[in-house]
Design a protein around this motif. Structure first.
Motif, PDB file in Angstrom:
ATOM      1  N   LYS A 162       8.001  12.948   9.404  1.00  0.00           N
ATOM      2  CA  LYS A 162       8.931  13.394   8.358  1.00  0.00           C
ATOM      3  C   LYS A 162       9.804  14.538   8.869  1.00  0.00           C
ATOM      4  O   LYS A 162      10.901  14.758   8.370  1.00  0.00           O
ATOM      5  CB  LYS A 162       8.140  13.847   7.129  1.00  0.00           C
ATOM      6  N   MET A 186       0.850  -1.200   0.000  1.00  0.00           N
ATOM      7  CA  MET A 186       0.000   0.000   0.000  1.00  0.00           C
ATOM      8  C   MET A 186       0.884   1.248   0.000  1.00  0.00           C
ATOM      9  O   MET A 186       1.763   1.364   0.854  1.00  0.00           O
ATOM     10  CB  MET A 186      -0.860  -0.021   1.275  1.00  0.00           C
ATOM     11  N   PRO A 187       0.658   2.184  -0.953  1.00  0.00           N
ATOM     12  CA  PRO A 187       1.462   3.410  -0.902  1.00  0.00           C
ATOM     13  C   PRO A 187       1.105   4.179   0.367  1.00  0.00           C
ATOM     14  O   PRO A 187      -0.087   4.368   0.654  1.00  0.00           O
ATOM     15  CB  PRO A 187       1.043   4.175  -2.158  1.00  0.00           C
ATOM     16  N   PHE A 188       2.068   4.555   1.115  1.00  0.00           N
ATOM     17  CA  PHE A 188       1.798   5.165   2.415  1.00  0.00           C
ATOM     18  C   PHE A 188       2.706   6.363   2.640  1.00  0.00           C
ATOM     19  O   PHE A 188       3.922   6.276   2.482  1.00  0.00           O
ATOM     20  CB  PHE A 188       2.032   4.120   3.525  1.00  0.00           C
ATOM     21  N   GLU A 189       2.100   7.470   2.988  1.00  0.00           N
ATOM     22  CA  GLU A 189       2.844   8.690   3.323  1.00  0.00           C
ATOM     23  C   GLU A 189       2.834   8.845   4.826  1.00  0.00           C
ATOM     24  O   GLU A 189       1.770   8.896   5.436  1.00  0.00           O
ATOM     25  CB  GLU A 189       2.124   9.909   2.722  1.00  0.00           C
ATOM     26  N   LYS A 190       4.015   8.917   5.409  1.00  0.00           N
ATOM     27  CA  LYS A 190       4.063   9.139   6.867  1.00  0.00           C
ATOM     28  C   LYS A 190       3.521  10.527   7.199  1.00  0.00           C
ATOM     29  O   LYS A 190       3.575  11.433   6.358  1.00  0.00           O
ATOM     30  CB  LYS A 190       5.511   9.083   7.343  1.00  0.00           C
ATOM     31  N   ALA A 191       3.049  10.695   8.414  1.00  0.00           N
ATOM     32  CA  ALA A 191       2.570  12.009   8.846  1.00  0.00           C
ATOM     33  C   ALA A 191       3.733  13.001   8.860  1.00  0.00           C
ATOM     34  O   ALA A 191       4.892  12.611   9.067  1.00  0.00           O
ATOM     35  CB  ALA A 191       1.954  11.905  10.234  1.00  0.00           C
TER      36      ALA A 191
END
Ligand code: PLP
Length: 390
Positions: A10, A1-6
């Motif tokens: 970051k 699953m493509p996932f962007e950290k909060a």
């Protein structure tokens, strides 16, 4: 699953030890005879009387349910009694003491309880990384206070710019200090309490190493008149009793600061396993037992061996009166990352580059006294082959 950290994750600074860590793991996997002087984790076990107290408490079903948010009353009483004996300070166990899951979570959660977005947190450089991480999580802004040898590794309060001070909410200090091993003087604590009162600052003093001392017994900031109105102090069972894995500590000081931390924590965790808190009572009551003095004696012997050894190979270590760290200047024109790489690649020794604790840590390397004396002798022999000069 493509996932962007909060964004808050970051925003954390890059992990400076990542490359050294990778090479350390590769060296261990390749079967090289690595000596690990990098980690601040006691190598000896928890004293048996504390383990026995845990076993007895764990057998009591009353410990199996959720712990109380405010901590076990017996532990709060034991902390207050120990504090009176050790520092001569009377704390109200009901309002001025809060058991925590070690001091690290207490520090970060206290920042979340006290700091609003845009507030400045004054933080030591070099310093223990969670002060910075916690501040970023809270949306606060860090202002680093350099700790330099010429000032005894104490922050220069007069050097904090007036516009920063106006927005500052919390000042973090940590004595005895990781990584420099410096201890605070009573004069410094007294000056800091007056400074905090004048500039409406909260003092957050990280006292995780007060019991790992060799000569003079380090102070609690709460010994200074007026500190109880402006300060919160974080204590830990981790290093005093070889209990890092148990996760037990406490916060104490001004009742409104302690209450804010408790409110934050009651929304996040459900306290420390009551059996561990009861074991904590046994630990504090057994503080004067010979096993505990013996732990200090072990580190003292290692300290003396490492300091003498480092000097014999041309390095300039600071001699710690407390903590199990030896903060050592790198040879001239060698950065701390280069020094750590050289020790790893050419000596199979892991040590921590000072710059990992902040920019003012560059030019230093931190050795931990968490291996036996014969391993220290082996480390010195290997470093000696580098023919260093400072
Ligand atoms: N504070 C300092 C300066 C430390 O070095 C450490 C651990 O290494 C801690 C706090 C956290 O200790 P604990 O969470 O185990 O109580």
């Amino acid at each position: 699953m493509p996932f962007e950290k909060a964004d808050r994750l970051k925003a954390l600074p890059p992990y400076l030890f990542a490359e050294i860590d990778r090479r350390k793991k590769a060296a261990i996997a390749a079967g090289r005879p690595i000596l690990n002087l990098g980690i601040g984790d006691p190598d000896r076990p928890t004293p048996q009387f504390i383990i026995d107290a845990l076993a007895a408490a764990a057998a009591d079903p009353a410990t199996h349910q959720y712990a109380l948010d405010e901590g076990d009353p017996g532990l709060r009483e034991a902390i207050a009694a120990w504090f009176r004996g050790r520092f001569g300070v009377r704390l109200d166990p009901a309002t001025e003491v809060l058991p925590t899951l070690g001091s690290k979570e207490a520090i970060v959660h206290f920042i979340l309880a006290a700091v609003n977005p845009g507030d400045v947190v004054l933080s030591p450089d070099p310093g223990y990384p969670p002060y910075r991480g916690g501040t970023l999580f809270a949306g606060g802004e860090i202002h680093l206070m350099p700790l330099v040898a010429e000032n005894g590794f104490l922050p220069d309060l007069g050097a904090i710019p007036a516009d920063v001070l106006k927005r500052a909410r919390v000042i973090f200090i940590n004595y005895p200090n990781n990584p420099t091993s410096a201890c605070a003087t009573r004069e410094f604590f007294t000056e800091l309490v007056a400074f905090a009162a004048k500039h409406d600052l909260i003092i957050a003093q990280d006292a995780a190493y007060t019991e790992l001392y060799y000569e003079a017994r380090p102070l609690s900031i709460l010994e200074v008149p007026g500190a109880r109105d402006v300060a919160i102090e974080f204590h830990s069972f981790s290093k005093t009793f070889n209990m890092t894995g148990w996760r037990l500590g406490w916060a104490c000081g001004d009742a409104s600061l302690v209450a804010a931390l408790q409110q934050m924590k009651s929304n996040l965790d459900s306290g420390v396993f009551t059996a561990i808190q009861r074991a904590g009572v046994a630990a504090l009551r057994g503080y004067d037992r010979p096993e505990i003095a013996a732990l200090r004696a072990v580190y003292r012997e290692r300290r003396d061996a490492l300091v003498a050894g480092l000097r014999s190979v041309g390095l300039e270590p600071n001699v710690p009166n407390a903590t199990f760290y030896v903060w050592t200047r790198c040879p001239r024109d060698v950065t701390s990352l280069d020094m750590a790489s050289m020790l790893l690649e050419r000596c199979d020794i892991v040590a921590t580059p000072g710059v990992g604790f902040g920019p003012s840590g560059d030019g230093y390397i931190r050795f931990a006294l968490t291996v036996e004396t014969d391993r220290i002798a082996e480390a010195i022999e290997r470093i000696g082959k580098l023919n260093l000069t400072t």
